[in-house]
Structures are given as structure tokens and as C-alpha cells.
Enzyme design. Structure first.
Site, PDB file in Angstrom:
ATOM      1  CD  GLU A 145      12.860   3.901   8.585  1.00 37.94           C
ATOM      2  OE1 GLU A 145      12.761   4.849   9.401  1.00 37.94           O
ATOM      3  OE2 GLU A 145      12.781   4.029   7.367  1.00 37.94           O
ATOM      4  CE  LYS A 205      -1.727   2.739   2.996  1.00 41.34           C
ATOM      5  NZ  LYS A 205      -1.815   4.041   2.261  1.00 41.34           N
ATOM      6  N   GLY A 254       3.133   3.198  13.813  1.00 38.80           N
ATOM      7  CA  GLY A 254       3.917   2.005  14.117  1.00 38.80           C
ATOM      8  C   GLY A 254       3.471   1.340  15.407  1.00 38.80           C
ATOM      9  CB  CYS A 284      12.651   8.591   8.963  1.00 33.36           C
ATOM     10  SG  CYS A 284      13.519   7.492   7.832  1.00 33.36           S
ATOM     11  CD  GLU A 335      10.180  12.132  12.288  1.00 32.48           C
ATOM     12  OE1 GLU A 335      11.055  11.659  11.550  1.00 32.48           O
ATOM     13  OE2 GLU A 335       9.146  11.500  12.624  1.00 32.48           O
ATOM     14  N   GLY A 376       7.062   4.675   8.465  1.00 34.59           N
ATOM     15  CA  GLY A 376       6.170   5.807   8.657  1.00 34.59           C
ATOM     16  C   GLY A 376       6.277   6.354  10.062  1.00 34.59           C
ATOM     17  CB  SER A 377       3.992   8.524  11.963  1.00 33.92           C
ATOM     18  OG  SER A 377       2.825   7.747  12.169  1.00 33.92           O
ATOM     19  CB  THR A 378       6.702   6.986  16.386  1.00 34.56           C
ATOM     20  OG1 THR A 378       8.049   7.127  15.911  1.00 34.56           O
ATOM     21  CG2 THR A 378       6.726   6.197  17.682  1.00 34.56           C
TER      22      THR A 378
END
Length: 478
Positions: free
Chosen positions: A258, A184, A241, A292, A389, A236-238
Site C-alpha cells: 500500500e 518493524k 515498495g 497516503c 506526492e 509506505g513510499s512507492t
């Protein structure tokens, strides 16, 4: 931006890429409409021009794609590694042949400068497929046992900052190890993944081995939660995740994440100033800081702070912001209005908290999503701009006196993805690097990537490694 040189425009031609008015989902080797007929539009960040209408995957489409991948897995995994390698080599060569077309496409859909997509992204994309093609018939020598087996169907969710490169990072090792894929792409940058689907057909890849499902977060969530997905890979974003980790907890699924970063770029007083300035600029302003592993925290030794900042400000005043298709452009557009709003909010909060903001004289285009390169001084570790971030062209400058203080400040972060060290002493590089809690550490350079090198983080930057021999393990039953 201001410059001692006058540049004539040097635009790359848009005619090299032919974007269709609409695109379907790529399932079982064919482009098809979404089961519920939903579509969305992808927009060029630099002009806000609608590029194409894209089919939006739903839960039924995810199920259909996973079933196609499961069916294809039987024959694909049974192929000798040397046969799988032929397909990967063919894909790599086609990517090279179509690299100019793909670079223009990526710049239009993402907003990053053409010289980055042309000179960094596309060469690395091809290199990853070449590299993992070489591993396909050597898996028993990779150190994971005599007969490492593929996992099955890999569900992969990638971000918008490096759409085609993140695709390569995930699909190449998955195919080399005998897995099949449902991927995706991000909703703001689906085009290069759909063009890659066409490359798969051009390379004669068996139907169902690779499936591409553009869509929003609910599409990715359905893919992650699907009971017949054996492996989940996410960049992607924490926050997302963590949600993925909760979803797969207690299942048999293998996972690599990651996630975000707040990389420290540490400059000691014996560093070559001009070289360090170039590394700082590349570390935070490459791809508008939407990286990132960006070096978004500059830690500079107190004794050279003034000299370094003067040189850095002079360098920033020469950067050119504007049309991403112009080969002279250094700073392109922010990927989306949503991301621009986030950057703006965090920068305003940095000012409100007392940090000193500076940007070079910069005229922003009237249309599109733009943010001038920015640096903050008088920053403390308590400032939000030093902790969160930002994912934009914003640099926070902190100081230190001793190597131990530099290490303490660098490690004082929820993240642990990247770091940089600038010094002429090799012994200092090794001593400091061994104390930094970061997945990748560059010395006297920054943002250098190679398919043979593993990449990943610690703490809230995720777990698992992509790239190199290490990147094979995530797709093998070892």
C-alpha cells in the site's frame, strides 16, 4: 491562526502516559537489547524533545525474531479460531481501556492533534481487532475455500503517519488467520508499537506470536529478505515498495503493498459548497496532509471556482495550528525535519513553476517542525505539485468544465489510491466513479474508514487490499 473566537488552552495531560527512558526490542515475549547494542532516539515533532532511547534492530535481531515467530506458529496456527478470537477480543478491550494513554502517546511521538488520535485513530484501532476477532472462527465461510490455511510468518513494515492504526491493519488479520508476526515500526514513531507489545503481554498472548523490531530501513530490508518469512506487508513510499517487489521477485513470498497517492477531490457545480469545503479540509489537512489517500488535488468545476475558493480560504483562516496536545488544535506538527524539508522543497518548486501560493495568517511555533496549511491556484497538470506526492498540508487546485474532463484529469496520475466526488446527483456519482481508476472513492465525504471496507490502490499506489473480508485473503493460502 486568526479566528472570530478566543480560545483558552485546553491541553490534554501528559501524565496519563508514562514513557520509560529506554526500550528494547520485543522478541519472543520479552524486551531485549539489540544484538550489537545499537540504539537511537525518538523525538517529539512538536518540541524536538527526546522522548526515549530505543534499541535498534539489526540482521541478527531479525533472524532471532523470525525464528521465535516460526516456533510460535506451530501452536498458534493449531488453535481453534474461537480460541484465537479470545486473544484478539482481549487485545481490543485493553486498547479501549488504555485509549486515552495511547492517544497521548501517539500525539507526542507523531505530532498529530490529540483530537485526531483520540477520536479517529484509537477507535479505529480497537474496531479492527474486534472485527477480525469475529472472523477468526468463520474463515471457512469467507469465500476462500473450505479449509483456508495460514501462510506462516508475516513480516510487516509500517509507516509513521498512522503508527498504531497501520499496526492494527496488519496484525489483526494476520493473527485472526493463524499467522505469527514480526513487525518493524517506523524509526520516527516506535513508541506505540512498543506499548502494543506490552498490551500483548497483558492479554496473555503466547510468546513469539507478535514480535516488534524498531529500526531503520536496513532493519526492514533484512526482514523482507529473510528466507523464512512467508508473507510481506508494507505501507509506505512507492520507491521503497518497488525495492521490496524486486527483493521478493522469484520467491514464494506473498506480498501486499500500500503505497503513495495523489488523490483527486472532484467538486461539481451542483455540490453543496459548505459541505464540500469541510470535505476538502478534512481530505488534505487531516494529519497535516500526511495521509497516503489525501485529497491533495482539488478539481473544481470552473463555474463555481471563485465561490468555492473564497469559502475555502475563509475556512482555512479559522484552523488552529499549534500544540498537538491542545484539544482545540486542528493542525499539528510535521512528523520529522526530513519530511518538513521535502514539503518545503516541493512548495518552493511549485512557486518557481508559476503556481500561485496562498496560506492564511499563521504564526508558527519557534521549536518543532511546522508548516502552514497551503493551497496553490493556477496549477496545471504539468506542475510537479500536481504530480508528486507532497505528503504535507498542501492543496493543488485545478479546474474542469465537463465530467469527462474531470475524469481525464483525475486519472492523469501515476497513482490510483483514492478519489472524492461532490455532487447532488446520484447518477453522476455512479457514472464518474465507474470511470475513476482509484481503489477507494468517497461520495460527498472524504477520509471515512471502516474495518469492514477494503482499502488499496492501483498503478503506483500498490496492490492487494487491507480491511474487510478481502483483507483476510492476503494472509491465507487460498
Amino acid at each position: 491562526m486568526a479566528s472570530v473566537f478566543e480560545y483558552a488552552p485546553a491541553p490534554e495531560s501528559r501524565s496519563i502516559v508514562d514513557i520509560a527512558p529506554s526500550y528494547g526490542l520485543f522478541i519472543d515475549g520479552e524486551f531485549v537489547e539489540a544484538a550489537d547494542g545499537k540504539v537511537f532516539k525518538t523525538v517529539s515533532p512538536s518540541t524536538e524533545e527526546v522522548l526515549a532511547e530505543i534499541a535498534q534492530a539489526g540482521e541478527a535481531d531479525v533472524d532471532r525474531a523470525v525464528k521465535a515467530a516460526r516456533k510460535a506458529f506451530v501452536k498458534w496456527s493449531a488453535l481453534p479460531g474461537s480460541e484465537r478470537a479470545k486473544y484478539l477480543f482481549r487485545i481490543a478491550r485493553i486498547i479501549q481501556e488504555r485509549s486515552r494513554e495511547l492517544a497521548v502517546l501517539e500525539t507526542l511521538d507523531n505530532g498529530k492533534p490529540i483530537k485526531e488520535t483520540r477520536d479517529a485513530d484509537l477507535p479505529l484501532v480497537a474496531a479492527h481487532f474486534f472485527y477480525y476477532a469475529g472472523w477468526a472462527d468463520k474463515l471457512e465461510h469467507a469465500g476462500f475455500g473450505a479449509s483456508p490455511a495460514p501462510l506462516g510468518v508475516a513480516g510487516q513494515v509500517i509507516p509513521w503517519n498512522f503508527p498504531l492504526l497501520m499496526l492494527a491493519w496488519k496484525i489483526a488479520p494476520a493473527l485472526a488467520t493463524g499467522n505469527t508476526v514480526v513487525l518493524k515500526p517506523a524509526e520516527t514513531t516506535p513508541l506505540s508499537a512498543l506499548f502494543f507489545a506490552d498490551i500483548c503481554r497483558q492479554a496473555g498472548l503466547p510468546k513469539g506470536v507478535v514480535n516488534i523490531l524498531p529500526g531503520y530501513g536496513d532493519s526492514g530490508a533484512a526482514l523482507v529478505a529473510h528466507p523464512d518469512v512467508d508473507k510481506v506487508a508494507f505501507t509506505g513510499s512507492t520507491a521503497v515498495g518497488k525495492e521490496i517487489a524486486r527483493t521478493v521477485a522469484g520467491t514464494r513470498k506473498k506480498v501486499t503493498l500500500e503505497l503513495g497517492g495523489k488523490g483527486a477531490n472532484i467538486v461539481f457545480d451542483d455540490a453543496p459548497i459548505d459541505q464540500a469545503v469541510e470535505g476538502i479540509v478534512n481530505g488534505i489537512f487531516f494529519n497535516q496532509g500526511q495521509v497516503c489517500c489525501a485529497g491533495s488535488r482539488l478539481l473544481v468545476q470552473e463555474s463555481i471556482q471563485d465561490e468555492l475558493l473564497d469559502s475555502l480560504k475563509r475556512r482555512l483562516s479559522t484552523l488552529r495550528l499549534g500544540d498537538p496536545l491542545d484539544k482545540n488544535t486542528d493542525i499539528g506538527a510535521i512528523n520529522s525535519e526530513e519530511q518538513l524539508t521535502r514539503i518545503t522543497s516541493l512548495v518552493e518548486q511549485g512557486e518557481a513553476e508559476g503556481a500561485e501560493r496562498w496560506s492564511p495568517a499563521c504564526e508558527l511555533p519557534e521549536s518543532g517542525y511546522w508548516f502552514a496549511p497551503t493551497l496553490f491556484t493556477n496549477v496545471t497538470q504539468a506542475h510537479r505539485i500536481a504530480r508528486d506526492e507532497i505528503f504535507g498540508p498542501v492543496l493543488s487546485v485545478l479546474t474542469f468544465r465537463t465530467p469527462d474532463e474531470a475524469v481525464a484529469k483525475a486519472n492523469n496520475s501515476a497513482y490510483g489510491l483514492s478519489a472524492g466526488i461532490w455532487t447532488e446527483k446520484g447518477s453522476r456519482i455512479l457514472a464518474v466513479a465507474n470511470k475513476l481508476r482509484a481503489g477507494v472513492i468517497w461520495s460527498n465525504t472524504f477520509n471515512k474508514f471502516d474495518p469492514t471496507s477494503p482499502f488499496g490502490g492501483y498503478k503506483e499506489s500498490g496492490f492487494g487490499r487491507e480491511g474487510g473480508r478481502h483483507g483476510l485473503e492476503a494472509y491465507l493460502d487460498v
